[in-house]
Design a protein around this motif. Structure first.
Motif, PDB file in Angstrom:
ATOM      1  N   UNK A 224       0.766  -1.138  -0.075  1.00 12.49           N
ATOM      2  CA  UNK A 224      -0.004   0.122   0.090  1.00 12.49           C
ATOM      3  C   UNK A 224       0.872   1.074  -0.143  1.00 12.49           C
ATOM      4  N   UNK A 225       1.926   1.258   1.012  1.00 13.49           N
ATOM      5  CA  UNK A 225       2.905   2.484   1.103  1.00 13.49           C
ATOM      6  C   UNK A 225       3.488   2.710  -0.462  1.00 13.49           C
ATOM      7  N   UNK A 226       4.025   1.585  -1.014  1.00  9.50           N
ATOM      8  CA  UNK A 226       4.747   1.831  -2.219  1.00  9.50           C
ATOM      9  C   UNK A 226       3.984   2.177  -3.306  1.00  9.50           C
ATOM     10  N   UNK A 227       2.523   1.586  -3.295  1.00  7.56           N
ATOM     11  CA  UNK A 227       1.656   2.091  -4.322  1.00  7.56           C
ATOM     12  C   UNK A 227       1.293   3.688  -4.425  1.00  7.56           C
ATOM     13  N   UNK A 228       1.239   4.193  -3.282  1.00  2.12           N
ATOM     14  CA  UNK A 228       0.937   5.637  -3.006  1.00  2.12           C
ATOM     15  C   UNK A 228       2.372   6.471  -3.143  1.00  2.12           C
ATOM     16  N   UNK A 229       3.424   5.853  -2.489  1.00  6.31           N
ATOM     17  CA  UNK A 229       4.617   6.785  -2.273  1.00  6.31           C
ATOM     18  C   UNK A 229       5.845   5.914  -2.901  1.00  6.31           C
ATOM     19  N   UNK A 230       5.997   5.618  -3.942  1.00  5.68           N
ATOM     20  CA  UNK A 230       6.936   4.697  -4.464  1.00  5.68           C
ATOM     21  C   UNK A 230       8.758   5.168  -4.028  1.00  5.68           C
ATOM     22  N   UNK A 231       8.726   6.437  -4.245  1.00  4.36           N
ATOM     23  CA  UNK A 231      10.109   7.001  -3.796  1.00  4.36           C
ATOM     24  C   UNK A 231      10.314   6.788  -2.402  1.00  4.36           C
ATOM     25  N   UNK A 232       9.045   7.096  -1.659  1.00  5.58           N
ATOM     26  CA  UNK A 232       9.332   7.321  -0.045  1.00  5.58           C
ATOM     27  C   UNK A 232       9.750   6.003   0.326  1.00  5.58           C
ATOM     28  N   UNK A 233       9.327   4.922  -0.309  1.00  9.01           N
ATOM     29  CA  UNK A 233       9.513   3.471   0.191  1.00  9.01           C
ATOM     30  C   UNK A 233      10.901   3.389  -0.319  1.00  9.01           C
ATOM     31  N   UNK A 234      11.420   3.730  -1.391  1.00  8.17           N
ATOM     32  CA  UNK A 234      12.800   3.245  -1.587  1.00  8.17           C
ATOM     33  C   UNK A 234      13.717   4.289  -0.438  1.00  8.17           C
ATOM     34  N   UNK A 235      13.310   5.323  -0.216  1.00  7.48           N
ATOM     35  CA  UNK A 235      14.156   6.100   0.754  1.00  7.48           C
ATOM     36  C   UNK A 235      14.054   5.484   2.008  1.00  7.48           C
ATOM     37  N   UNK A 236      12.847   4.913   2.533  1.00  9.39           N
ATOM     38  CA  UNK A 236      12.817   4.302   3.925  1.00  9.39           C
ATOM     39  C   UNK A 236      13.794   2.861   3.964  1.00  9.39           C
TER      40      UNK A 236
END
Ligand code: GPU
Length: 826
Positions: free
Chosen positions: A384-396
């Motif tokens: 769910x997180x990566x679907x909405x915020x793909x770049x933020x998931x990478x950063x996390x």
């Protein structure tokens, strides 16, 4: 009756604070803002005219405040990020801050208007659920009063907290259209709107310098439009801003679809975009893993950080000094995605090196934890997180990779530790632990009461506390003595001022103790009791009007108002009431001093058990209030739609404050403080801030009962069996039997079975374990109440000794221990 704004010229119609000047200004607004004369004006028109008149008088301080933040190079401001700001009605508190109540009252009287009635008519913005949102508002008040430059950043929900009505004892929710009549306190700042992306994908590319960079291509863009609400400090000279973002479509209208005849599609984009800030999620503590909620969190966090970076650039300061401009406070984990967003803005947006960006980020952020309940800790499924915020998931993932590398270096071979600390929970479905992101990305982490911080360090965040003990600190919550004493309890405020002068209003911690000298003064005691009685009569009038229940102002008012939740144990309270009722029934002739037990609070709409507890309280009230054997000596009432406004009538009227959560569950509580500074004596457990309140007021002025936090753990470890308590305590057994047998439901044995069964077979919050101790305490309370002088002394000492619980003290603690900011006004 004057025609139009009158014929006297008034050059300072927007600043004059004399009665004639204010009168002229109100008439002017009535005429030119809402197109009315005193003859045609409705109540709403009068309110608006007065509100604009008051707002005008805040604008000097307001403009100076904005200049302060955007001009001073060496100034550090607080950015308080919170998904909720429960600011309450604005007119009364702004009038108090400006100190214009008397001339304004006089001006309105000459127009046949009553200031108090206009103040009471305000519909409050319900932009929060409860304690957490109200705390943010108290802190905004204190920062403005102490002269701490601050911006509160949040969401301009179109629908705030639902309005609670009661039908046949059941809670019914109604939408809260708080903006329907407009909101005169806000100024919309279209020129500072920013676009926020959502969804899509990422790609890598080589920049001009040949460096590998990442670009996020969002699928969707939403416009964030700031709505600014001034927050003026007591004294009226210092003003901060609360900036709330509302979502709009970047292109509200698709002319392509419109011209091809698809009128619905032409506005579809607008509707979809606006849903982001449409509604406040009404769940208090347990979070709901809804994608829209994550969208809301990211939406306001991204807009806020971009706003701060704009200020940084306007000041002409380099980005690697961003932390010297802003101390960013995360109010729980709701805005924790800010850690990843600031990294993205610095690294992707401005090409900063990761290490430098990380140093800036961790120097900016600090995080306040507000709960120990495991179900309230936010965890977003990775998908769910990566679907909405793909770049933020990478950063996390990258933050986590580097963090776990450090952990493994410090504790080689301890893979269990690495798994426990990881920002990612590997259990299915894999999820992002927002609290871990907040801790790793912050230089300071605080709990909200001494006990809560201790439990954070020893239980919930034990591994983090071992790894970075210097990060953890405590800041005990506080409440503003302006709204929650000076404004809501004018009679008591005047009485206090008559003895110790008015300095307590903005120097509560330093001054209020002076009241102690009068604790045994019979004249003062009589005055004190008289005021409490008048406040009870005012609450009775409200109850009479809304509920048709008459409350006897000579009864002891025993009150529990707060969100309805099993851990707060409203059901323990109602079991006590049933036991008292049984005692009266057993011996109707015995002496029983009049007692009014009042409840209030909302349940999350999907919270089955909480809603059933509300129904139970109503049914018990109906039986007891209608029983001639009781004869009005015991009354039970549920005050509907508890909110800030209602609170301001309830707190001043209470004799006894119920703070009865199971030890170790309530992070702090703040209602306990609001009751206490209005002279209610607490009946409570050793939970949250109760512990420190009891230390301050003295154990003889606090009614303690129940297990301690370590005892709770101990009893559970030995296998807690609630049935054993029901079987051995006849009073408890009988109270449960009465509910189960339908004594409060016209013989229906099913309706409350879920409550009784849950208590007998699970009782997670150990209601039955604490019942006997609670009843014993109740007997002590009743005995104390019969001794008028003794009880009045307790009440006075509660006020006099609770100076610590002013939010001014909390804000000074944050300034000193976390933000490294010196308040400008002492
Ligand atoms: N609290 Br987490 C809320 O009101 N909402 C939340 O989502 C979370 C915590 C409350 C705590 O329950 C209460 O104990 C505390 O006093 C308050 O936050 C402010 O810190």
């Amino acid at each position: 009756m004057p025609k139009g704004p009158g014929n006297k010229s008034c050059h300072n119609v927007r600043t004059d604070c004399t009665a004639p000047g204010l009168r002229q200004a109100v008439l002017d607004n009535l005429y030119y803002v809402s197109g009315n004369t005193p003859v045609t004006a409705s109540a709403q028109d009068w309110y608006d005219a007065v509100a604009y008149c008051v707002r005008d008088r805040m604008l000097k301080a307001w403009n100076e405040g904005i200049e302060r933040i955007t001009k001073a190079l060496d100034l550090r401001a607080v950015a308080y990020l919170s998904a909720e700001f429960l600011i309450g009605p604005q007119l009364g508190s702004n009038v108090l801050a400006l100190g214009i109540a008397e001339p304004l009252r006089e001006a309105l009287a000459t127009l046949g208007q009553d200031l108090d009635a206009i103040v009471d008519g305000e519909h409050e913005p319900g932009l929060g659920n409860g304690g957490l949102g109200r705390l943010a508002a108290c802190y905004m008040d204190s920062m403005a009063t102490l002269g701490v430059p601050a911006i509160g950043y949040g969401i301009h929900y179109e629908f705030g907290m639902f309005t609670q009505t009661i039908r046949d004892g059941w809670q019914v929710e109604m939408a809260d259209k708080w903006l329907r009549q407009g909101f005169p306190w806000e100024i919309v700042q279209h020129e500072f709107a920013v676009e926020v992306g959502l969804g899509g994908s990422t790609e890598t590319f080589l920049d001009a310098g040949g460096r590998l960079r990442v670009r996020w291509n969002p699928e969707k863009r939403i416009l964030a439009v700031p709505h600014d609400i001034p927050v003026i400090g007591y004294g009226g000279t210092f003003c901060n801003v609360l900036r709330l973002w509302s979502a709009e479509a970047v292109d509200a209208f698709d002319f392509g679809s419109f011209s091809s005849g698809d009128y619905g599609k032409a506005v579809e984009e607008k509707i979809l975009s606006e849903t982001i800030s449409k509604v406040l999620y009404p769940n208090d503590e347990p979070y709901q893993g809804k994608v829209l909620r994550l969208g809301q969190q990211y939406f306001f966090v991204s807009a806020s950080l971009r706003d701060m970076l704009r200020v940084q650039q306007m000041l002409g300061k380099p980005l690697d000094t961003f932390h010297t401009t802003f101390a960013i406070q995360l109010n729980d984990t709701h805005p924790a995605v800010a850690v990843a967003e600031l990294m993205r803005l610095l690294v992707d947006g401005h090409g900063m090196e990761w290490e430098r960006a990380w140093a800036v980020t961790t120097k900016c952020f600090s995080y306040t934890n507000h709960t120990l309940l495991p179900e309230a800790l936010e965890k977003w499924p990775v998908e769910l997180f990566g679907g909405l915020l793909p770049r933020h998931l990478e950063i996390i993932y990258e933050i986590n990779r580097r963090f776990l590398e450090e952990v493994r270096a410090a504790y080689p071979g301890d893979e269990g530790l690495a798994a426990r600390l990881s920002l990612i929970d590997e259990a299915s479905p894999r999820s992002v632990r927002m609290a871990h992101l907040a801790v790793v990305g912050s230089h300071a982490v605080n709990g909200v009461a001494a006990l809560h911080t201790e439990l954070l360090k020893t239980h919930v965040m034990q591994d983090f506390a071992a790894l970075t003990p210097q990060k953890f600190c405590n800041v005990t919550n506080g409440v503003t003595p302006r709204r929650f004493l000076a404004l809501c309890n004018p009679r008591l405020a005047a009485c206090i001022t008559s003895r110790i002068g008015p300095a307590w209003i903005n120097r509560f911690e330093e001054e209020i103790g002076k009241l102690e000298a009068f604790a045994d003064d019979p004249g003062f005691q009589a005055q004190w009791r008289g005021i409490k009685r008048e406040n009870k009569a005012a609450l009775s009038a409200l109850a009479e009007k809304h509920l048709g229940v008459a409350l006897n102002p000579d009864a002891v008012f025993d009150v529990q108002v707060k969100r309805v939740h099993e851990y707060k144990r409203q059901h323990l309270n109602i079991l006590r009431v049933i036991a008292l009722y049984s005692a009266i029934k057993r011996d109707p002739g015995a002496e029983f001093s009049p007692l009014a037990v009042l409840f209030g609070g909302k349940a999350a709409p999907g919270y089955f058990m909480a809603k059933r507890v509300i129904k139970l309280i109503h049914n018990v009230a109906q039986v007891i209030n209608g029983d001639p054997d009781v004869g009005g000596r015991l009354t039970v009432a549920y005050i509907p739609n508890f909110n800030v406004r209602v609170g301001q009538v309830v707190y001043p009227a209470a004799d006894i404050s119920q703070q009865i959560s199971l030890a170790g569950k309530e992070a702090s509580g703040t209602g306990n403080m609001k009751f206490g500074i209005n002279g209610a004596v607490t009946m409570g457990t050793l939970d949250g801030a109760n512990v420190e309140m009891r230390q301050c007021v003295g154990e003889e002025n606090f009614f303690l009962f129940g297990l301690t936090a370590p005892e709770v753990v101990e009893v559970k470890r030995n296998g807690y069996d609630p049935r054993a308590y029901a079987a051995t305590d006849p009073v408890l057994g009988q109270a449960l039997d009465m509910i189960a047998s339908g004594a409060f439901s016209a013989g229906d044995r099913e309706i409350f079975r879920p409550i009784v069964d849950n208590l007998l077979y699970q009782d997670e919050y150990m209601v039955l374990a604490d019942f006997a101790s609670y009843m014993h305490c109740q007997a002590l309370v009743m005995e104390a109440c019969r001794d008028t002088a003794r009880f009045t002394r307790m009440s006075i000492l509660n006020v006099a000794r609770l100076g610590k619980f002013s939010s001014d003290r909390s804000i000074r603690d944050y300034c000193r221990d976390i933000w490294n900011i010196t308040p400008e006004l002492g």
